[in-house]
Design a protein around this motif. Structure first.
Motif, PDB file in Angstrom:
ATOM      1  N   LEU A  27       0.852  -1.188   0.000  1.00 33.19           N
ATOM      2  CA  LEU A  27       0.000   0.000   0.000  1.00 33.19           C
ATOM      3  C   LEU A  27       0.889   1.241   0.000  1.00 33.19           C
ATOM      4  CD1 LEU A  27      -2.556  -1.083   2.748  1.00 33.19           C
ATOM      5  CD2 LEU A  27      -2.551  -1.640   0.308  1.00 33.19           C
ATOM      6  N   ASP A  28       0.697   2.093  -0.984  1.00 34.78           N
ATOM      7  CA  ASP A  28       1.469   3.322  -1.092  1.00 34.78           C
ATOM      8  C   ASP A  28       0.597   4.489  -0.633  1.00 34.78           C
ATOM      9  OD1 ASP A  28       3.751   4.821  -1.812  1.00 34.78           O
ATOM     10  OD2 ASP A  28       2.846   5.332  -3.742  1.00 34.78           O
ATOM     11  N   ASN A  29       1.009   5.171   0.415  1.00 37.03           N
ATOM     12  CA  ASN A  29       0.235   6.271   1.019  1.00 37.03           C
ATOM     13  C   ASN A  29      -1.199   5.851   1.353  1.00 37.03           C
ATOM     14  OD1 ASN A  29       2.199   8.296   1.129  1.00 37.03           O
ATOM     15  ND2 ASN A  29       1.880   8.806  -1.008  1.00 37.03           N
ATOM     16  N   PRO A  30      -1.373   4.793   2.147  1.00 35.33           N
ATOM     17  CA  PRO A  30      -2.732   4.352   2.474  1.00 35.33           C
ATOM     18  C   PRO A  30      -3.482   5.366   3.334  1.00 35.33           C
ATOM     19  CG  PRO A  30      -1.144   3.161   3.804  1.00 35.33           C
ATOM     20  CD  PRO A  30      -0.361   4.000   2.831  1.00 35.33           C
ATOM     21  N   ALA A  31      -4.755   5.561   3.001  1.00 35.82           N
ATOM     22  CA  ALA A  31      -5.611   6.491   3.749  1.00 35.82           C
ATOM     23  C   ALA A  31      -6.872   5.762   4.192  1.00 35.82           C
ATOM     24  CB  ALA A  31      -5.966   7.688   2.884  1.00 35.82           C
ATOM     25  N   MET A  46     -17.731  11.607   4.323  1.00 30.44           N
ATOM     26  CA  MET A  46     -16.530  10.819   4.542  1.00 30.44           C
ATOM     27  C   MET A  46     -15.300  11.715   4.411  1.00 30.44           C
ATOM     28  SD  MET A  46     -17.801   7.944   5.238  1.00 30.44           S
ATOM     29  CE  MET A  46     -16.448   6.823   5.264  1.00 30.44           C
ATOM     30  N   GLY A  47     -14.343  11.484   5.292  1.00 27.82           N
ATOM     31  CA  GLY A  47     -13.067  12.187   5.225  1.00 27.82           C
ATOM     32  C   GLY A  47     -11.944  11.167   5.177  1.00 27.82           C
ATOM     33  N   PHE A  48     -10.735  11.642   4.976  1.00 22.29           N
ATOM     34  CA  PHE A  48      -9.557  10.785   4.936  1.00 22.29           C
ATOM     35  C   PHE A  48      -8.649  11.076   6.116  1.00 22.29           C
ATOM     36  CE2 PHE A  48     -10.295  11.016   0.268  1.00 22.29           C
ATOM     37  CZ  PHE A  48     -10.367   9.660   0.002  1.00 22.29           C
ATOM     38  N   GLY A  49      -7.959  10.058   6.549  1.00 19.10           N
ATOM     39  CA  GLY A  49      -6.893  10.207   7.520  1.00 19.10           C
ATOM     40  C   GLY A  49      -5.822   9.195   7.196  1.00 19.10           C
ATOM     41  N   PRO A  50      -4.581   9.451   7.575  1.00 20.66           N
ATOM     42  CA  PRO A  50      -3.535   8.459   7.328  1.00 20.66           C
ATOM     43  C   PRO A  50      -3.887   7.143   8.012  1.00 20.66           C
ATOM     44  CG  PRO A  50      -2.620  10.466   8.277  1.00 20.66           C
ATOM     45  CD  PRO A  50      -4.100  10.606   8.295  1.00 20.66           C
ATOM     46  N   TRP A  51      -3.688   6.034   7.326  1.00 17.92           N
ATOM     47  CA  TRP A  51      -4.034   4.737   7.917  1.00 17.92           C
ATOM     48  C   TRP A  51      -3.106   4.396   9.073  1.00 17.92           C
ATOM     49  CZ3 TRP A  51      -2.283  -0.636   6.408  1.00 17.92           C
ATOM     50  CH2 TRP A  51      -3.034  -1.602   7.089  1.00 17.92           C
ATOM     51  N   VAL A  52      -1.830   4.666   8.922  1.00 15.61           N
ATOM     52  CA  VAL A  52      -0.861   4.453   9.995  1.00 15.61           C
ATOM     53  C   VAL A  52      -0.182   5.805  10.243  1.00 15.61           C
ATOM     54  CG1 VAL A  52       1.108   3.094  10.779  1.00 15.61           C
ATOM     55  CG2 VAL A  52      -0.513   2.086   9.166  1.00 15.61           C
ATOM     56  N   PRO A  53      -0.778   6.629  11.107  1.00  8.50           N
ATOM     57  CA  PRO A  53      -0.319   8.013  11.235  1.00  8.50           C
ATOM     58  C   PRO A  53       1.036   8.197  11.925  1.00  8.50           C
ATOM     59  CG  PRO A  53      -2.065   7.575  12.805  1.00  8.50           C
ATOM     60  CD  PRO A  53      -1.940   6.352  11.946  1.00  8.50           C
ATOM     61  N   PHE A  54       1.512   7.196  12.642  1.00 10.12           N
ATOM     62  CA  PHE A  54       2.725   7.389  13.435  1.00 10.12           C
ATOM     63  C   PHE A  54       3.940   6.697  12.831  1.00 10.12           C
ATOM     64  CE2 PHE A  54      -0.920   7.595  16.350  1.00 10.12           C
ATOM     65  CZ  PHE A  54      -0.842   8.935  16.631  1.00 10.12           C
ATOM     66  N   ASN A  80     -10.529  12.687  -4.699  1.00 12.65           N
ATOM     67  CA  ASN A  80     -10.260  13.243  -3.360  1.00 12.65           C
ATOM     68  C   ASN A  80      -8.989  12.636  -2.763  1.00 12.65           C
ATOM     69  OD1 ASN A  80     -12.462  14.963  -3.381  1.00 12.65           O
ATOM     70  ND2 ASN A  80     -13.817  13.452  -2.457  1.00 12.65           N
ATOM     71  N   TYR A  81      -8.787  11.342  -2.981  1.00  8.54           N
ATOM     72  CA  TYR A  81      -7.569  10.680  -2.491  1.00  8.54           C
ATOM     73  C   TYR A  81      -6.344  11.284  -3.176  1.00  8.54           C
ATOM     74  CZ  TYR A  81      -3.879   7.258  -1.976  1.00  8.54           C
ATOM     75  OH  TYR A  81      -2.668   6.669  -1.735  1.00  8.54           O
ATOM     76  N   ARG A  82      -6.406  11.432  -4.503  1.00  7.15           N
ATOM     77  CA  ARG A  82      -5.264  11.998  -5.239  1.00  7.15           C
ATOM     78  C   ARG A  82      -4.922  13.397  -4.736  1.00  7.15           C
ATOM     79  NH1 ARG A  82      -7.997  10.057 -10.076  1.00  7.15           N
ATOM     80  NH2 ARG A  82      -6.975   8.158 -10.771  1.00  7.15           N
ATOM     81  N   GLN A  83      -5.957  14.203  -4.457  1.00  4.52           N
ATOM     82  CA  GLN A  83      -5.717  15.563  -3.968  1.00  4.52           C
ATOM     83  C   GLN A  83      -5.061  15.548  -2.593  1.00  4.52           C
ATOM     84  OE1 GLN A  83      -9.709  17.225  -4.345  1.00  4.52           O
ATOM     85  NE2 GLN A  83      -8.898  18.666  -5.864  1.00  4.52           N
ATOM     86  N   ALA A  84      -5.516  14.674  -1.706  1.00  3.74           N
ATOM     87  CA  ALA A  84      -5.032  14.679  -0.325  1.00  3.74           C
ATOM     88  C   ALA A  84      -3.732  13.893  -0.126  1.00  3.74           C
ATOM     89  CB  ALA A  84      -6.110  14.118   0.603  1.00  3.74           C
TER      90      ALA A  84
END
Length: 104
Positions: A27-31, A46-54, A80-84
């Motif tokens: 997974l590359d830049n998973p959200a 729906m919003g996005f957040g980093p899947w593994v933020p730390f 939306n994913y591409r933008q974020a």
């Protein structure tokens, strides 16, 4: 690589550019998709957040047996994913009105 929507066994919905391998997915830049309310009881968005933020890692490899399904996300979700998290490129809706083309 292609942007896909993934459901994990833990119930998380993840949007990511993925590289499918025999036993794993990279997974590359998973959200992660996160339901968000406006606080007024209106429609949930729906919003996005980093899947593994730390982590500082951009790619995360997971075993295929941790995945329930992989599917094609809706175009607006991809954009939306591409933008974020991705290239920032938004692909326009290219639906053609054939009636206009034929009558012109």
């Amino acid at each position: 690589m292609a942007i896909k929507l993934i459901r994990t066994k833990s119930g998380e919905d993840i949007v990511s550019d993925i590289d499918e391998r025999e036993d794993t997915l990279v997974l590359d830049n998973p959200a992660m998709l996160i339901p968000m309310s406006d606080g007024k009881g209106n429609q949930v968005q729906m919003g996005f957040g980093p899947w593994v933020p730390f982590t500082t890692e951009k790619q995360i490899e997971i075993p295929r047996d941790w995945v329930v399904f992989i599917t094609e996300p809706a175009d607006d979700l991809k954009n939306n994913y591409r933008q974020a998290f991705g290239s920032g490129v938004v692909v326009p809706d290219m639906k053609v009105d054939t009636k206009t083309l034929l009558s012109g």
